[in-house]
Motif scaffolding. Structure first.
Motif, short mmCIF file in Angstrom:
data_model
loop_
_atom_site.label_atom_id
_atom_site.label_comp_id
_atom_site.label_asym_id
_atom_site.label_seq_id
_atom_site.Cartn_x
_atom_site.Cartn_y
_atom_site.Cartn_z
N LEU A 581 86.31 63.28 66.08
CA LEU A 581 85.95 61.88 65.85
C LEU A 581 84.75 61.72 64.92
CD1 LEU A 581 86.36 60.50 69.49
CD2 LEU A 581 87.94 60.24 67.57
N THR A 582 83.88 62.73 64.87
CA THR A 582 82.69 62.62 64.02
C THR A 582 83.07 62.46 62.55
OG1 THR A 582 81.33 63.88 65.56
CG2 THR A 582 80.58 63.77 63.28
N SER A 583 83.87 63.38 62.04
CA SER A 583 84.31 63.26 60.65
C SER A 583 85.41 62.21 60.50
CB SER A 583 84.79 64.60 60.13
OG SER A 583 85.80 65.14 60.98
N GLY A 584 86.24 62.04 61.55
CA GLY A 584 87.28 61.04 61.49
C GLY A 584 86.75 59.62 61.41
N PHE A 585 85.50 59.41 61.84
CA PHE A 585 84.91 58.07 61.78
C PHE A 585 84.71 57.59 60.36
CE2 PHE A 585 81.81 54.69 62.65
CZ PHE A 585 82.35 54.14 63.80
N THR A 586 84.82 58.51 59.40
CA THR A 586 84.77 58.11 57.99
C THR A 586 85.86 57.08 57.70
OG1 THR A 586 84.07 60.37 57.50
CG2 THR A 586 84.70 59.01 55.64
N ALA A 587 86.99 57.17 58.40
CA ALA A 587 88.08 56.22 58.19
C ALA A 587 87.67 54.81 58.59
CB ALA A 587 89.31 56.67 58.98
N VAL A 588 86.78 54.68 59.58
CA VAL A 588 86.31 53.35 59.98
C VAL A 588 85.49 52.74 58.85
CG1 VAL A 588 84.93 52.08 61.66
CG2 VAL A 588 86.34 54.01 62.40
N TYR A 589 84.65 53.56 58.21
CA TYR A 589 83.89 53.06 57.06
C TYR A 589 84.83 52.69 55.91
CZ TYR A 589 79.64 54.71 59.36
OH TYR A 589 78.61 54.89 60.24
N LEU A 590 85.90 53.45 55.76
CA LEU A 590 86.90 53.12 54.74
C LEU A 590 87.50 51.75 55.02
CD1 LEU A 590 89.56 55.49 53.26
CD2 LEU A 590 90.25 53.24 54.03
N PHE A 591 87.82 51.47 56.28
CA PHE A 591 88.39 50.17 56.63
C PHE A 591 87.38 49.04 56.37
CE2 PHE A 591 89.19 46.78 59.74
CZ PHE A 591 90.48 46.43 59.36
N VAL A 592 86.13 49.27 56.75
CA VAL A 592 85.10 48.26 56.51
C VAL A 592 84.96 47.99 55.02
CG1 VAL A 592 82.63 47.75 56.72
CG2 VAL A 592 83.86 48.79 58.64
N TYR A 593 84.99 49.06 54.22
CA TYR A 593 84.89 48.89 52.77
C TYR A 593 86.11 48.14 52.22
CZ TYR A 593 84.14 49.95 47.85
OH TYR A 593 83.94 49.83 46.50
N ALA A 594 87.30 48.43 52.77
CA ALA A 594 88.50 47.73 52.33
C ALA A 594 88.41 46.24 52.64
CB ALA A 594 89.74 48.34 52.99
N VAL A 595 87.82 45.89 53.79
CA VAL A 595 87.62 44.48 54.12
C VAL A 595 86.64 43.84 53.14
CG1 VAL A 595 86.74 42.88 55.87
CG2 VAL A 595 88.14 44.84 56.56
N HIS A 596 85.55 44.55 52.85
CA HIS A 596 84.59 44.05 51.86
C HIS A 596 85.25 43.89 50.49
CE1 HIS A 596 81.05 43.82 49.27
NE2 HIS A 596 81.49 44.89 48.63
N TYR A 597 86.07 44.84 50.10
CA TYR A 597 86.75 44.78 48.81
C TYR A 597 87.68 43.57 48.75
CZ TYR A 597 89.68 46.28 44.88
OH TYR A 597 90.36 46.33 43.69
N PHE A 598 88.35 43.29 49.85
CA PHE A 598 89.29 42.17 49.89
C PHE A 598 88.57 40.84 49.65
CE2 PHE A 598 91.40 38.79 52.29
CZ PHE A 598 92.69 38.85 51.76
#
Length: 650
Positions: A581-598
């Protein structure tokens, strides 16, 4: 020292292959043209192809035939590979046909008439107006090369866009939108201006007569404009004040589509580098190169610091421990005291092993795909090759997924092997397919060209059930035949009590902190990848993407190992899931960035487009979560096995 240009690597590999082995990559073979056609050497007719139309304000692309444009009487569709179908490309012939080196002015293609009393004509015109309002873009192709619209932006910089708009709109306040700002004649309020005329210029390399090589096309540009067609038997003209299409359809209307074609010789551009004029002139290219290099330097520096700290600290720690007697060692605290619990099987080991098997499959697929793309085999000129390669590799890599999942599940002490192999074969792919199918239903309802045909869906299911699933079972069979991975130390029967943890060594804060550094090394590339997907810009920097991929592996591994070490020092031995989960949490930041990008970068409107954006984003996030989590887990697994294997524990 200058970095290697990915285009240079691609062109160099293409040159070596073609000169030594005598063949070209699929979709990249040159075509020669001449004024008098020779069936063996060259051809004189040039066919312009049209692709689907898309917009930055809508996720829904549409086929060329969905709009009321001029259609080819002998319409043909070139064969499309799986990647083109999945990306929604719909290439077909057009009525725009040229003869090599035959310049023509104001050639009539067709005339579209709209009767104010016809409901069908009203619907056609309304759909055309909607396309202009949402700034839908044409995508034309000549000799497998995009026809570009070049214009000047701020700073006197020339930008070439591989598409041009249907038309533009002047709103009720008299403010021109999008392309209407380029012409002062577009000045009527609440009016639409359709670009029914294009001035096309095709550049060609004259070839080498001494070697018998004919001319080859090296560039194609156009200038779209709105004009009135004045029919004259001798000299038809396409001049005059642009005719507007009123917002309210009350009178009959005729729109005549025309074009002018001009051929220009340009021996400075070689056929092998004909894509450069598109790639070099794309907006923000220079910023992208600088930002990527800056990110690489920062991430490499941080990674070096982490590696140095870990190596020095652990080396001294292990050396001091091995010099002590066993009685003195028992008084020690930290990671050395949890050796009897560190390899205790995790909770929900079945699910963890399934994720790791799927993550292994995604990792190998991504590595091979990016490596081939870096060499130029999956260049933009080879349409759909990137997606096709990814899907085929994923299907063929079911064996390592089944093997890794089964072997780890057996290491965790699991015995329900049937459930394990079924979940490995169906859980993550099933989630992706259900999401993909729901998004495809929306595309079907909206009549978008991106909707996958039923036959293609059946083919994808056949690949999944007919090839991937059996290969997963084969891998699981060999995985269960072998014994589980033997830990270097024995596990105590009674679990050790974990002491009270500080805030930073608790699971949630550690997991949240673990994804920051890996995300920091990819967010610049992520911006341009999202641009290529949602803003329809061309992505070609696979060389740097491969470097960022390698750095992502290093960063995920080191960040996870560092946090794992801190938790073990705090005598918390629950590292199995935490490392994932530690490295997998990078995907959560990816989702947050995708929301910001939208919300900050895109201009998407409409419920359907919004659902499609977040639906496809969730697929990306899930795949990235499994991928990065697998990297962190195996790095931590190797680290823990290594440090506990050197302890003098009976």
């Amino acid at each position: 020292m200058k970095s290697l240009n990915p285009r240079f690597i691609f062109l160099l590999s293409l040159t070596v292959v073609s000169s030594s082995l005598g063949f070209y990559l699929p979709g990249l073979a040159p075509v020669s043209f001449c004024e008098k056609e020779d069936a063996k050497e060259c051809q004189k007719d040039i066919q312009l192809f049209v692709n689907r139309l898309d917009s930055v304000e809508s996720v829904l692309p549409y086929e060329y035939d969905a709009f009321d444009f001029c259609k080819d009487t002998d319409e043909r569709r070139p064969s499309e590979n799986l990647g083109q179908v999945l990306f929604g490309e719909r290439i077909e012939t057009s009525p725009y046909k040229f003869t090599f080196k035959s310049d023509k002015a104001c050639v009539k293609v067709c005339t579209k008439s709209y009767d104010a009393g016809s409901k069908e004509d009203k619907l056609k015109l309304d759909f055309l107006k909607k396309g202009m309002e949402l700034n839908y873009q044409h995508h034309w192709i000549v000799d497998n090369m995009p026809v570009t619209w070049c214009y000047i932006v701020e700073g006197n910089q020339k930008v070439c866009n591989p598409g041009f708009p249907i038309g533009c709109l002047v709103n009720q306040e008299g403010k021109p939108k999008d392309a209407c700002v380029i012409n002062a004649d577009f000045n009527k309020k609440n009016a639409y201006y359709i670009f029914n005329h294009v001035d096309i210029t095709i550049f060609y390399h004259s070839g080498d007569e001494t070697n018998g090589m004919s001319a080859r096309l090296v560039a194609a540009t156009l200038e779209p404009r709105r004009s009135d067609f004045h029919s004259n038997d001798d000299k038809p003209t396409c001049d005059g004040t642009p005719m507007d299409i009123p917002a309210e359809f009350k009178n009959n209307l005729k729109v005549t589509y025309t074009y002018s074609i001009q051929f220009k010789q340009n021996d400075d551009i070689r056929w092998a580098s004909r894509w450069d004029y598109i790639l070099v002139s794309m907006p923000h290219t220079n910023i992208q190169w600088f930002s990527i290099m800056n990110s690489l330097v920062i991430v490499l520096f941080l990674s070096g610091m982490v590696a140095m700290i870990m190596l020095r600290t652990l080396h001294k720690d292990i050396a001091r421990y091995n010099q002590m007697d066993q009685e003195e060692a028992q008084e020690e605290s930290g990671w050395k005291q949890v050796h009897g619990d560190v390899f205790r099987p995790p909770r929900m080991g079945m699910l963890l092993s399934v994720f790791l098997g799927q993550g292994t499959q995604v990792f190998i697929m991504t590595f091979i795909t990016l490596f081939l793309a870096c060499l130029g085999f999956l260049s933009p000129a080879n349409r759909g090759a990137l997606m096709t390669c990814s899907v085929v590799l994923w299907v063929l890599l079911g064996t390592p997924a089944g093997y890794v999942s089964a072997r780890l599940y057996k290491t965790f002490g699991g015995e329900n092997w049937k459930t394990n192999v079924l979940l490995t074969a169906f859980l993550c792919p099933g989630i992706v397919f259900v999401d993909f199918f729901l998004m495809n239903l929306i595309l079907w309802v909206e009549g978008s060209s991106a909707a996958i045909p039923f036959g293609t869906l059946v083919a994808i299911l056949a690949l999944w059930f007919g090839i991937s699933v059996p290969l997963t079972f084969v891998g699981a069979y060999f995985g269960f035949k072998k014994p589980g991975i033997e830990p270097p130390v024995r596990t105590n029967q009674i679990p050790r009590q974990i002491p009270q943890q500080s805030f930073f060594t608790k699971p949630v804060p550690g997991i949240i902190m673990g994804g920051i550094l890996p995300f920091g090394c990819i967010f610049i590339q992520l911006f341009f990848i999202l641009n290529s997907i949602w803003s329809h810009q061309m992505y070609y920097m696979f060389g740097f993407l491969f470097l960022v991929f390698i750095i992502l592996l290093i960063t995920c591994s080191e960040a996870t190992v560092l946090l794992c070490y801190f938790h073990l020092c705090a005598e918390d031995y629950h590292w199995w899931w935490r490392s994932f989960l530690t490295s997998g949490f990078t995907a959560v930041y990816l989702f947050v960035y995708a929301v910001h990008y939208f919300f900050s970068k895109l201009q998407i409107i409409g419920v359907a487009s919004t659902i499609l954006y977040f639906g496809y984003t969730l697929i990306m996030v899930l795949i990235f979560f499994i991928f990065t989590g697998t990297i962190g887990f195996f790095a931590c697994f190797l680290f823990v096995n290594k440090i506990y294997s050197v302890l003098k524990v009976d």
